[in-house]
Design an enzyme around this catalytic site. Structure first.
Site, PDB file in Angstrom:
ATOM      1  N   THR A 114       0.967  -1.186  -0.027  1.00 27.10           N
ATOM      2  CA  THR A 114       0.001  -0.060   0.093  1.00 27.10           C
ATOM      3  C   THR A 114       0.805   1.371  -0.007  1.00 27.10           C
ATOM      4  O   THR A 114       0.520   2.250  -0.570  1.00 27.10           O
ATOM      5  CB  THR A 114      -1.043   0.046   1.226  1.00 27.10           C
ATOM      6  OG1 THR A 114      -1.803  -0.989   1.199  1.00 27.10           O
ATOM      7  CG2 THR A 114      -1.872   1.184   1.274  1.00 27.10           C
ATOM      8  N   LYS A 171      -0.881  -7.332  12.884  1.00 26.32           N
ATOM      9  CA  LYS A 171      -1.928  -6.387  12.389  1.00 26.32           C
ATOM     10  C   LYS A 171      -3.033  -6.584  13.153  1.00 26.32           C
ATOM     11  O   LYS A 171      -3.801  -7.538  12.893  1.00 26.32           O
ATOM     12  CB  LYS A 171      -1.836  -6.493  10.735  1.00 26.32           C
ATOM     13  CG  LYS A 171      -2.871  -5.328  10.192  1.00 26.32           C
ATOM     14  CD  LYS A 171      -2.765  -5.419   8.610  1.00 26.32           C
ATOM     15  CE  LYS A 171      -3.657  -4.457   8.147  1.00 26.32           C
ATOM     16  NZ  LYS A 171      -3.453  -4.635   6.642  1.00 26.32           N
TER      17      LYS A 171
END
Length: 350
Positions: A34, A186
């Site tokens: 990303t 995460k």
């Protein structure tokens, strides 16, 4: 004193002064994600990852040149959901080369966040240097309003360039927080504060272009790791089976039929099997396939010889490793041994 001695003294003094003022040499290895993503507009939530090259990433944060002599290279440019064993091996080999042969002082890896925790842990076990290695990513693409990538790169370089980071193993730097490769997870799908260390908390933070460390990790890593990949072309095959109520035996059976080298259970509770899956696991173990019990629960360890008699069945308990990190360690452990007791020792120490 002769002219020759004076000249030699001045030369040595100049070398000392230049050595004291020289900036650390930091190499940025870009892998996509990303942080290198592009969206249709600055406000769009949809984007394509792995579109921007390392040169553009560095142009977005020229302030890193105040911290270090920074250069970059593009290893791959992929979304991290496509991360694979071949790239892991290539990345580990390249980092070892940069730190041990090309004399860089540290490495920053730009990486997608989906599998960053797995890559960080793999590098923690396969990089053989005490020099800093820091992974950074982004939760917003490079074209977004308030893209977090540049700030994370700056903080990552600040961490890699600091002598305080030496000997701490591989770190993840996100949102100005520093995490140990073993503990980081995460924990949010989209938030910029997506990363946490479920069981131990972060090891430090970055403020005013300096890392501040609050604790030292106790697990073995990097220079104390027995796992060497320099001559390795592939990794053992290890799959993960997810546990749930009325769990199907098909995934466990499929891995067994495919003669995988190991299977990790993302079990319920304290790494518990559904009864039918347990029976297949026993058959897999009888065929020489190593079984590691982990848990789908984010917090707490999968305990050795808890509800499951690991010693009796020759299972391995993942302890505080998540299923995905247990898979990483099992793959590397299987390059050394198939003895479940030795593998359990690796899980105890690494």
């Amino acid at each position: 004193m002769t002219i020759r001695n004076i000249s030699l003294t001045l030369l040595l003094t100049l070398v000392v002064v230049l050595s004291a003022t020289a900036k650390p040499r930091i190499r940025i290895i870009a892998t996509g994600g990303t942080i290198a993503g592009v969206s249709a507009s600055a406000t769009s939530s949809a984007y394509n990852a792995g579109q921007v090259g390392v040169e553009s990433l560095l142009m977005a944060v020229p302030q890193v040149n105040q911290l270090a002599d920074v250069s970059g290279e593009q290893l791959v440019n992929i979304p991290s959901q496509d991360m694979n064993d071949a790239v892991w091996l290539l990345l580990a080999k390249r980092i070892n080369q940069l730190l041990n042969q090309e004399n860089y002082d540290g490495v920053v890896v730009t990486h997608g966040t989906d599998t960053m925790e797995e890559t960080a842990y793999f590098l923690n076990l396969t990089v053989h240097s005490d020099k800093p290695v820091v992974l950074v990513g982004a939760m917003r693409p490079s074209t977004a309003i308030s893209a977090d990538g540049p700030a994370n790169i700056f903080a990552g370089v600040a961490t890699a360039a600091s002598s305080k980071s030496v000997g701490r193993g591989v770190l993840v730097c996100m949102n100005n927080k520093l995490f140990d490769a073993k503990d980081v997870m995460k924990m949010h799908t989209t938030d910029v504060a997506a990363f946490r260390a479920a069981n131990a908390g972060e090891v430090g933070y970055v403020y005013n272009a300096q890392p501040f460390f609050q604790r030292q990790t106790t697990n073995l890593h990097t220079t104390r790791s027995p796992f060497h990949v320099d001559n390795m072309q592939s990794l053992p095959r290890v799959g993960i089976v997810y546990g749930y109520a009325n769990c199907s035996t098909l995934p466990m059976q499929a891995f067994m039929d495919a003669a995988f080298d190991g299977i990790v259970l993302a079990g319920v509770g304290d790494g518990n099997f559904y009864k039918d899956v347990f029976e297949v696991a026993l058959k897999a173990r009888a065929k020489g396939i190593n079984i590691v019990r982990a848990s789908r629960v984010a917090f707490g360890p999968t305990c050795l010889n808890g509800e499951v008699d690991d010693e009796k069945h020759h299972f391995v308990a993942a302890l505080c490793l998540s299923p995905q990190k247990a898979r990483v360690l099992l793959m590397l452990a299987l390059t050394q041994t198939h003895d479940w007791k030795k593998i359990q020792q690796y899980f105890n120490e690494y």
